[in-house]
Scaffold this active site. Sequence first.
Site, PDB file in Angstrom:
ATOM      1  CG  HIS A 161      13.329  14.796 -29.568  1.00 40.01           C
ATOM      2  ND1 HIS A 161      13.085  15.818 -30.448  1.00 40.01           N
ATOM      3  CD2 HIS A 161      12.146  14.534 -28.965  1.00 40.01           C
ATOM      4  CE1 HIS A 161      11.815  16.170 -30.367  1.00 40.01           C
ATOM      5  NE2 HIS A 161      11.219  15.404 -29.481  1.00 40.01           N
ATOM      6  CD  GLU A 188      15.777  18.197 -32.173  1.00 42.99           C
ATOM      7  OE1 GLU A 188      15.972  19.372 -32.472  1.00 42.99           O
ATOM      8  OE2 GLU A 188      14.816  17.835 -31.470  1.00 42.99           O
ATOM      9  CG  ASN A 216       9.537  20.276 -29.782  1.00 45.55           C
ATOM     10  OD1 ASN A 216       8.710  20.512 -30.657  1.00 45.55           O
ATOM     11  ND2 ASN A 216       9.714  19.075 -29.279  1.00 45.55           N
ATOM     12  CB  SER A 231       9.401  16.793 -26.478  1.00 43.71           C
ATOM     13  OG  SER A 231       8.908  15.672 -27.118  1.00 43.71           O
TER      14      SER A 231
END
Length: 293
Positions: free
Chosen positions: A143, A155, A193, A122
């Site tokens: 991800h 991602e 994130n 992450s």
Amino acid sequence: MSTRIKKVGVCGAGGTMGAGIAIVAARAGFETICYDLNPAQLEKSKRQMEGFFDKSVERGKLSVEDRDAAVARISLAAGLEDLGNCDLVIEAIFEDLAVKRELLCKLNAVCAEHTIFASNTSTLSITEIASGCGREDKVVGMHFCLPAQLMKLIEMSPGINTSTETFAQAWAFTKAAGQIPVKTQDKPGFILNALLVPFNNDIIRAVEAGVAEPADIDKAIKKGLGYKMGPCELLDLIGLDTQIRLSEAFYPITLDPRSSTPPLLRRMVAAGHLGRKSGRGFYTYGDKAMFGG
Ligand code: NAD
């Protein structure tokens, strides 16, 4: 481009993300071999995967035959060597650069030359995770979102040394798995994130400052902005301990004060209020199951 990938290994399949990723791969028809350092956790996770497929049948989303076929495609590895003939190995182990690098070096020693390694990190850099593993051109960021078995987005980020062919193969796999890939740069937090960690900390600070109750903040965001889920509900799903880990990973890299851990978050985690996983966070959940619940 159609994918050449047929057999997928999942490292860390005893964990939250690994189990979900294994479900995605097996459900889409890929032979899926699961490995975890913790064999008891891996066994438990296999039962949870089967439970998820059972629920999918109950909800009319999967036929009995498709459930049986998906379950039959999942096997458990006794050791890393069992992943040797995978076309793709996805790692979803602890978020620790040294631990991930060590794993990739070990995988490099046992896997076929063509095997692609994907990291579900992450916050860490794909280029750094790949560095020194011996096949830097075959490492890619992939991800998945929590819960991986329900969320479509992936991602995808190439590291500096990732080859065009590796990226294309990994991208084709995600599409064949029924997911929706987006390309991002190898930057901390990718898209989601990078935006979400500071935003969620803003929300926690708003609660701490007494701006509004968590339920009213969630109501405002859902009804005023059209979001499906309120940020306090989302934090409870992500895990408040995970939000601390994410903040601690981001802050030293970005030096953005919004990424630093809010004091209320630390107090809640110290009190054992971790969110859904502990039954209490901003909300109380009783014994509602986290996995597939
Ligand atoms: P987790 O702690 O639930 O699971 C990690 C698993 O990895 C554990 O079962 C552990 O036994 C296993 N493991 C650790 N070291 C290992 C090794 N060397 N070899 C094999 N297995 C090993 O963690 P998680 O929340 O599933 O996160 C895993 C990864 O996914 C992390 O990189 C995290 O940043 C990323 N991620 C997490 C989320 C999330 O919301 N939890 C979302 C997207 C991505």
